[in-house]
Design a protein around this motif. Structure first.
Motif, short mmCIF file in Angstrom:
data_model
loop_
_atom_site.label_atom_id
_atom_site.label_comp_id
_atom_site.label_asym_id
_atom_site.label_seq_id
_atom_site.Cartn_x
_atom_site.Cartn_y
_atom_site.Cartn_z
N GLN A 5 12.66 63.96 17.00
CA GLN A 5 12.95 65.49 17.88
C GLN A 5 14.22 65.10 18.63
N GLU A 6 14.52 64.44 19.53
CA GLU A 6 15.40 64.65 20.69
C GLU A 6 16.82 64.40 20.20
N THR A 7 16.92 64.12 19.04
CA THR A 7 18.39 63.45 18.92
C THR A 7 18.97 64.14 17.49
N GLU A 8 20.23 64.69 17.82
CA GLU A 8 21.15 64.83 16.00
C GLU A 8 21.73 64.29 15.53
N ILE A 9 20.61 64.67 14.41
CA ILE A 9 21.09 63.65 13.22
C ILE A 9 21.60 63.80 11.73
N ASP A 10 22.59 63.54 11.42
CA ASP A 10 23.37 63.50 9.79
C ASP A 10 22.07 62.58 9.24
N TYR A 11 20.82 63.34 8.77
CA TYR A 11 19.73 62.52 7.72
C TYR A 11 21.00 62.10 6.49
N THR A 12 22.19 62.83 6.45
CA THR A 12 22.66 62.39 4.46
C THR A 12 23.64 61.00 5.41
N GLU B 85 9.07 59.66 16.57
CA GLU B 85 9.07 61.00 15.63
C GLU B 85 9.21 61.91 17.40
N GLU B 86 8.39 61.37 18.60
CA GLU B 86 9.20 62.77 19.64
C GLU B 86 10.18 61.99 20.40
N GLU B 87 10.73 61.20 21.07
CA GLU B 87 11.66 60.88 21.57
C GLU B 87 12.58 60.43 20.87
N LYS C 150 14.26 52.14 30.38
CA LYS C 150 13.64 53.21 30.22
C LYS C 150 12.21 52.68 31.09
N LEU C 151 11.77 52.96 32.34
CA LEU C 151 9.96 52.45 32.65
C LEU C 151 9.00 53.21 31.92
N HIS C 152 7.91 52.45 31.86
CA HIS C 152 6.76 52.20 31.16
C HIS C 152 5.83 52.37 32.27
N GLU D 54 24.32 55.60 8.11
CA GLU D 54 24.73 54.36 9.37
C GLU D 54 24.89 55.08 10.64
N ASP D 55 24.84 56.40 10.57
CA ASP D 55 25.09 57.60 11.62
C ASP D 55 23.39 57.52 12.06
N ILE D 56 22.54 57.35 11.45
CA ILE D 56 21.32 57.06 11.97
C ILE D 56 20.91 55.81 12.34
N ASN D 57 20.78 54.84 11.43
CA ASN D 57 21.39 53.38 12.16
C ASN D 57 21.74 53.09 13.69
N THR D 58 22.76 53.97 13.88
CA THR D 58 23.97 53.25 15.01
C THR D 58 22.99 54.06 16.23
N LYS D 59 22.74 55.77 15.98
CA LYS D 59 21.86 56.11 16.96
C LYS D 59 20.63 55.63 16.94
N PHE D 60 20.21 55.21 15.89
CA PHE D 60 18.63 54.21 16.36
C PHE D 60 18.38 52.96 17.31
N LYS D 61 19.29 52.61 16.93
CA LYS D 61 19.75 51.09 17.73
C LYS D 61 19.79 51.34 19.57
N LEU D 62 21.16 52.31 19.07
CA LEU D 62 20.82 52.86 20.97
C LEU D 62 20.41 53.11 21.57
N TRP D 63 19.46 53.52 20.95
CA TRP D 63 18.11 54.59 21.42
C TRP D 63 17.33 53.39 21.66
N LEU D 64 16.99 52.59 20.61
CA LEU D 64 16.01 51.32 21.02
C LEU D 64 16.21 50.95 21.78
N GLU D 65 17.28 50.36 22.21
CA GLU D 65 18.05 49.66 23.17
C GLU D 65 17.66 49.66 24.74
N LYS D 66 17.98 51.21 24.70
CA LYS D 66 17.86 52.23 25.51
C LYS D 66 16.04 51.89 26.36
#
Length: 79
Positions: free
Chosen positions: A30-37, A25-27, A57-59, A40-52
């Protein structure tokens, strides 16, 4: 394996999953511009974010390693 359900809004019963939802939710949401309709856009952006998130990202909780680095460092070799 038996599935066990937890009560909603009880992070003490399943803290790891609840924390994961909070991070998503937070990262991501809230931080990504998403077309909720556009699923495919959501899945693509989420996969890219998850890979990053897992490879770049250092934890703090992983002694400043990425999750992938931590997993590779702690993985027990199989025979």
């Amino acid at each position: 394996m038996k599935i066990q359900h937890t009560w909603i809004h009880t992070p003490d019963q399943n803290g790891v999953v609840e924390r994961s939802h909070r991070t998503d939710e937070e990262e991501f949401y809230q931080e990504t511009e998403i077309d909720y309709t556009d699923l495919e856009d959501i899945n693509t952006k989420f996969k890219l974010w998850l890979e990053k998130y897992n490879t770049k990202k250092l934890h703090f909780s992983l002694n400043f390693l990425t999750p992938d680095e931590y997993l590779n460092k702690t993985r027990v070799p199989t025979i």
